[in-house]
Design a protein around this motif. Structure first.
Motif, PDB file in Angstrom:
ATOM      1  N   LYS A  91       1.145  -1.093   0.136  1.00  0.00           N
ATOM      2  CA  LYS A  91       0.038  -0.159  -0.009  1.00  0.00           C
ATOM      3  C   LYS A  91       1.002   1.400  -0.053  1.00  0.00           C
ATOM      4  N   ASN A  92       1.896   1.336   0.865  1.00  0.00           N
ATOM      5  CA  ASN A  92       2.939   2.380   0.910  1.00  0.00           C
ATOM      6  C   ASN A  92       4.128   2.009   0.240  1.00  0.00           C
ATOM      7  N   ILE A  93       4.919   3.111  -0.432  1.00  0.00           N
ATOM      8  CA  ILE A  93       6.185   2.768  -1.156  1.00  0.00           C
ATOM      9  C   ILE A  93       7.216   2.719   0.025  1.00  0.00           C
ATOM     10  N   GLY A  94       7.914   1.711   0.273  1.00  0.00           N
ATOM     11  CA  GLY A  94       8.932   1.402   1.253  1.00  0.00           C
ATOM     12  C   GLY A  94      10.046   0.642   0.881  1.00  0.00           C
ATOM     13  N   ASN A  95      11.001   0.424   1.885  1.00  0.00           N
ATOM     14  CA  ASN A  95      12.187  -0.584   1.480  1.00  0.00           C
ATOM     15  C   ASN A  95      11.611  -2.158   1.889  1.00  0.00           C
ATOM     16  N   CYS A  96      11.464  -2.763   0.717  1.00  0.00           N
ATOM     17  CA  CYS A  96      11.324  -4.180   1.158  1.00  0.00           C
ATOM     18  C   CYS A  96      12.054  -5.227   0.019  1.00  0.00           C
ATOM     19  N   SER A  97      12.477  -6.513   0.169  1.00  0.00           N
ATOM     20  CA  SER A  97      13.285  -7.172  -0.561  1.00  0.00           C
ATOM     21  C   SER A  97      12.498  -8.165  -1.108  1.00  0.00           C
ATOM     22  N   TYR A  98      12.336  -8.426  -2.573  1.00  0.00           N
ATOM     23  CA  TYR A  98      11.781  -9.238  -3.195  1.00  0.00           C
ATOM     24  C   TYR A  98      12.752 -10.492  -3.246  1.00  0.00           C
ATOM     25  N   GLU A  99      13.923 -10.385  -3.115  1.00  0.00           N
ATOM     26  CA  GLU A  99      15.001 -11.717  -2.954  1.00  0.00           C
ATOM     27  C   GLU A  99      14.456 -12.371  -1.489  1.00  0.00           C
ATOM     28  N   SER A 100      14.300 -11.505  -0.710  1.00  0.00           N
ATOM     29  CA  SER A 100      14.021 -12.076   0.693  1.00  0.00           C
ATOM     30  C   SER A 100      12.545 -12.960   0.667  1.00  0.00           C
ATOM     31  N   TYR A 101      11.909 -12.270   0.038  1.00  0.00           N
ATOM     32  CA  TYR A 101      10.460 -12.892  -0.071  1.00  0.00           C
ATOM     33  C   TYR A 101      10.424 -14.039  -0.891  1.00  0.00           C
ATOM     34  N   LEU A 102      11.244 -14.036  -1.868  1.00  0.00           N
ATOM     35  CA  LEU A 102      11.428 -15.583  -2.648  1.00  0.00           C
ATOM     36  C   LEU A 102      11.862 -16.537  -1.783  1.00  0.00           C
ATOM     37  N   HIS A 103      13.084 -16.028  -0.995  1.00  0.00           N
ATOM     38  CA  HIS A 103      13.784 -16.895  -0.057  1.00  0.00           C
ATOM     39  C   HIS A 103      12.904 -17.869   0.960  1.00  0.00           C
ATOM     40  N   LYS A 104      12.262 -16.738   1.616  1.00  0.00           N
ATOM     41  CA  LYS A 104      10.988 -17.389   2.584  1.00  0.00           C
ATOM     42  C   LYS A 104      10.143 -17.995   1.996  1.00  0.00           C
ATOM     43  N   LEU A 105       9.433 -17.653   0.571  1.00  0.00           N
ATOM     44  CA  LEU A 105       8.385 -18.465   0.185  1.00  0.00           C
ATOM     45  C   LEU A 105       8.875 -19.851  -0.275  1.00  0.00           C
ATOM     46  N   ALA A 106       9.931 -19.786  -0.639  1.00  0.00           N
ATOM     47  CA  ALA A 106      10.660 -21.254  -1.152  1.00  0.00           C
ATOM     48  C   ALA A 106      10.698 -22.178   0.087  1.00  0.00           C
ATOM     49  N   LYS A 107      11.082 -21.859   1.192  1.00  0.00           N
ATOM     50  CA  LYS A 107      11.503 -22.630   2.488  1.00  0.00           C
ATOM     51  C   LYS A 107       9.956 -23.082   2.876  1.00  0.00           C
ATOM     52  N   PHE A 108       9.108 -22.252   2.768  1.00  0.00           N
ATOM     53  CA  PHE A 108       7.735 -22.643   3.374  1.00  0.00           C
ATOM     54  C   PHE A 108       7.092 -23.700   2.225  1.00  0.00           C
ATOM     55  N   LYS A 109       6.942 -23.283   1.056  1.00  0.00           N
ATOM     56  CA  LYS A 109       6.472 -23.947   0.135  1.00  0.00           C
ATOM     57  C   LYS A 109       7.052 -25.519  -0.232  1.00  0.00           C
ATOM     58  N   ILE A 110       8.391 -25.491  -0.197  1.00  0.00           N
ATOM     59  CA  ILE A 110       9.123 -26.707  -0.489  1.00  0.00           C
ATOM     60  C   ILE A 110       8.888 -27.632   0.831  1.00  0.00           C
ATOM     61  N   LYS A 111       9.050 -26.929   1.935  1.00  0.00           N
ATOM     62  CA  LYS A 111       8.880 -27.900   3.230  1.00  0.00           C
ATOM     63  C   LYS A 111       7.348 -28.376   3.288  1.00  0.00           C
ATOM     64  N   GLN A 112       6.392 -27.551   2.868  1.00  0.00           N
ATOM     65  CA  GLN A 112       5.151 -28.008   2.794  1.00  0.00           C
ATOM     66  C   GLN A 112       4.797 -29.382   1.758  1.00  0.00           C
ATOM     67  N   ALA A 113       5.446 -29.135   0.595  1.00  0.00           N
ATOM     68  CA  ALA A 113       5.253 -30.138  -0.439  1.00  0.00           C
ATOM     69  C   ALA A 113       5.801 -31.361   0.204  1.00  0.00           C
ATOM     70  N   PHE A 114       7.312 -31.116   0.724  1.00  0.00           N
ATOM     71  CA  PHE A 114       7.849 -32.533   0.897  1.00  0.00           C
ATOM     72  C   PHE A 114       6.926 -33.334   2.021  1.00  0.00           C
ATOM     73  N   LEU A 115       6.569 -32.587   3.062  1.00  0.00           N
ATOM     74  CA  LEU A 115       5.798 -33.132   3.976  1.00  0.00           C
ATOM     75  C   LEU A 115       4.593 -33.888   3.644  1.00  0.00           C
ATOM     76  N   THR A 116       3.786 -33.256   2.656  1.00  0.00           N
ATOM     77  CA  THR A 116       2.670 -33.728   2.242  1.00  0.00           C
ATOM     78  C   THR A 116       2.701 -34.790   0.989  1.00  0.00           C
TER      79      THR A 116
END
Length: 202
Positions: A57-82
Motif C-alpha cells: 500500500k505504501n512505497i518503502g523498503n522491502c526485498s523481493y529476494e528475501s520474499y522468494l527465499h522465505k516463500l521457497a522454504k515454506f512451500k518446499i517444506k509443505q510439499a515435502f511433508l505432504t
C-alpha cells in the motif's frame, strides 16, 4: 539477510489477519493482508488484464529476494511433508571405472546424473534448523534412523552457500531460485534440481 530495496516484481502471497500465508487467488478485497517480509499492509490487485498479485500500500523498503527465499522454504517444506515421493536430482562428480590402456594415465573424470527419492530416506523437514555449527534453510532428517546424516538444502536467490559450510563436509544441496514460477514448479513436480556442494554420497 538481504538489503535489496522493494522490487516491482509481483507478490502472489501475503499473510492474512490470522497470520496464514495465502495466495492472491483466494484473497478478498475487504480483508487486510500483510507482506511476509516487511509486515506492511498489502492490497490484492485482481483485475482482468494483469496476473493477480499483491502490492504494498505504501512505497518503502522491502526485498523481493528475501520474499522468494522465505516463500521457497515454506512451500518446499509443505510439499515435502505432504507428498509420497520427493525427488532430488543433480550432476555428481564421477571417475571412470575402466582401466585406461595408456600407461600411467590418470582416471578420466566427469559428471553423471543421479536421482534420489528423498522420502525413502527422510520424513522430517525443518526450516532454519541448526546442524553442527550451521543453520540450514531446510534440514531433512529421519525420525526412524538417527544415524542417517541429515541433508541441508540451501535456497540460493542471490547469495551462494558459505565456504565454511561446504568445506565442513556436510551434505548440502543448493537450489537456485529466481522466480515464483520456479518455486511452483518444484511444488507441482515434487522434485528438486540442485547443485551438489560436497563429495559425500547420499
Amino acid at each position: 539477510k538481504y538489503m535489496t530495496k522493494k522490487s516491482s516484481q509481483n507478490y502472489s502471497y501475503a499473510y492474512n489477519s490470522n497470520n496464514e500465508l495465502i495466495n492472491v487467488s483466494i484473497a478478498q478485497r475487504c480483508n487486510n493482508y500483510f507482506c511476509p517480509i516487511c509486515g506492511e499492509l498489502m492490497i490484492p490487485h485482481m483485475g482482468n488484464k494483469r496476473r493477480w498479485h499483491f502490492v504494498h500500500k505504501n512505497i518503502g523498503n522491502c526485498s523481493y529476494e528475501s520474499y522468494l527465499h522465505k516463500l521457497a522454504k515454506f512451500k518446499i517444506k509443505q510439499a515435502f511433508l505432504t507428498s509420497e515421493h520427493f525427488f532430488l536430482s543433480y550432476n555428481a562428480k564421477a571417475i571412470c571405472s575402466i582401466d585406461c590402456p595408456f600407461i600411467d594415465s590418470p582416471k578420466c573424470k566427469g559428471e553423471k546424473f543421479v536421482e534420489f527419492d528423498l522420502r525413502k530416506f527422510y520424513d522430517a523437514c525443518d526450516i532454519e534448523a541448526k546442524y553442527n555449527n550451521y543453520r540450514a534453510d531446510l534440514l531433512l532428517s529421519s525420525s526412524k534412523n538417527s544415524k542417517l546424516p541429515p541433508v541441508l538444502i540451501e535456497i540460493m536467490v542471490s547469495h551462494k552457500c558459505s565456504d565454511d559450510k561446504i568445506q565442513d563436509g556436510v551434505r548440502i544441496i543448493e537450489i537456485p531460485i529466481q522466480s515464483e514460477d520456479q518455486i511452483e514448479n518444484i511444488v507441482n513436480s515434487c522434485s528438486l534440481k540442485g547443485i551438489r556442494l560436497s563429495l559425500i554420497h547420499i
